[in-house]
Design a protein around this motif. Sequence first.
Motif, PDB file in Angstrom:
ATOM      1  N   HIS A   1      -2.943   6.625   2.689  1.00  0.00           N
ATOM      2  CA  HIS A   1      -1.668   6.246   3.300  1.00  0.00           C
ATOM      3  C   HIS A   1      -0.589   7.293   3.081  1.00  0.00           C
ATOM      4  O   HIS A   1       0.413   7.306   3.800  1.00  0.00           O
TER       5      HIS A   1
ATOM      6  N   LEU B   1      -7.222   3.874  -0.235  1.00  0.00           N
ATOM      7  CA  LEU B   1      -5.937   3.459  -0.786  1.00  0.00           C
ATOM      8  C   LEU B   1      -4.953   4.617  -0.912  1.00  0.00           C
ATOM      9  O   LEU B   1      -3.739   4.407  -0.870  1.00  0.00           O
TER      10      LEU B   1
ATOM     11  N   ARG C   1       0.815  -1.216   0.000  1.00  0.00           N
ATOM     12  CA  ARG C   1       0.000   0.000   0.000  1.00  0.00           C
ATOM     13  C   ARG C   1       0.850   1.268   0.000  1.00  0.00           C
ATOM     14  O   ARG C   1       0.444   2.287  -0.554  1.00  0.00           O
TER      15      ARG C   1
END
Length: 582
Positions: free
Chosen positions: A215, A212, A156
Amino acid sequence: MSGPGSVTGAEVRGNDDDEGGSTVDTAVAPGADGAEEILVADSTLDETADETVDETVDEVEETIEEAVDPEAPWERLSWRMLLVDPLGSLTRLLPLFLISLWLGSNRSNYWFEIIVISLVVVGGFLRWVSTSYQVGRTHIILKKGFFSRQVVTVARRRIRSVDTESDLFHRVMRVSIVEVGTGRSDAGKSDAERFRLNAIDTTKVEPLRDELLAHRRALDPSLSEEDEEQWGSKYGEDIARWRITWARFAPFSFIGFGVLFSLWLITWQMGDMHGRIMDLRMVDATTSWLDSLGQPWAFVGKGIGIWLVAGVLAVITYAIRYGKYALTDHGSLLYVQNGILRRKHQALDKARLRGVEIRLPVYLRMLGGGRLEPIMTGTKKGAAASTLLPQAPIKDVRRVAIRILGDETPVTVPLRRHPWKAARRRITRGLLPFWIVAGLIVLVRIDSGPSADIWVRWGIPAALVIFLALSVDRIRMLGHALLPGMLVSSHGSWSAKRTVLEADGIIGWTVTQSVFQRSARVATVSAATPAGNGVYSVMDMAADEAWALAEALTPGITDVWNHDGDPDTDTPASPSMGVRRR
């Protein structure tokens, strides 16, 4: 924009503006290293594989197992994919069905069509059954494939973009395609290696994209929650939006001719349909009237008629492809969306941006138009490339380029002109097509006799004027500018472009000289980069300044020629192109 991409080398393609028999000097920027960003494993193993391969696969499988989050649920694609996937596949097979039905119009069975449709439906069901994905705390994992099992794992922290796409069937069924991008390594991946979800419920797209991309806040703890919101898809500042007046540029492109040619092939395959179109009263009357004018006016008139039809098709295609276009600034991301029937949403990470390319073909410049493309790592090349701005007024193209670069100097700075011998080469090379056209006209005159004299009187002078004008335009567009940390170059006419490339994105240099370039004492300098097309060139600059340009943008690049070394050393310096021993 950030520093240079980490790669071990670059593929330098041949330049279409150079002749054969060239001299090539190449240097690679120091400090480039490799990086892996996606792990892909295929569970279909060869039974004869040796122990080394088996151990490697075992290590890969262990790595994948470590990436699995035991607390995160496994999700399936939307059940509506069972309808969308077969419909999309059958639409692409529609020309095959039409040809099959036309060839077998007298048959009484349709087993071929029934078998193909059955295979498409079964294939869609197997894809749905065999596909699942997980959004974990550290990785996202996609498992797919029924007969050949594949697992795609993406960390990620390496996610750089989340793009969405939906055609007409997807929008009717309220599902979307989601593709996760990780950067420059995406450009060379096959469909099997991409993290692509086709398709998930549209209501899940926005939350998934925001999750998503959230991060990125962890990379900079000083950022606040308000800063994180600008990365979400619901926030941002508009840079440009599509206007219906932009459609006036569509006829001056090749889109319409491609559509017209496809329609002509379909009607020609359908036999009497082509004849019916040509027998229409308006078409027949127009053709007869043009033929009565004689040559070359009949030829010119028919060409204009074809262009008008292609122009209408181009406007329709342009509106469908770029309608509802919008370019939005989301802080660290550029968010691009376009399309009416097939909606596309792309998130472009500014950290991967290495410059921009302003496309200025002569047929658009005559109308005051242009196009803007990004020079960015991880973007697809060719027709599938990311477009920052489609055909639009040149003032809008420059405004968007300035906004993205954060500086108007690279866009507006006057370029340094190249030697007069470079201008002479533009004329001599630009007239090569003229001699071909003139030769063909002479052959037609020899074959047809005096009836073709009018082509000699009108065709050859017209061709000379056209190709001379294009040559003069190539001279006007040729040049470059060296700015602090940035290279600006321009060349071409029919496909003219102005390139702004960041020096930190350059990983190597190549200087080439053909036989004719050596006699003219000019050279082509090519900068290799992992972004965009991979190579960007300065055409026909003074040969004795070639490597000096590379040294100015990439200090130390000419150390490979040992120009500061001992004069008595056996290592030779570059014999020309701006590198001399001190």
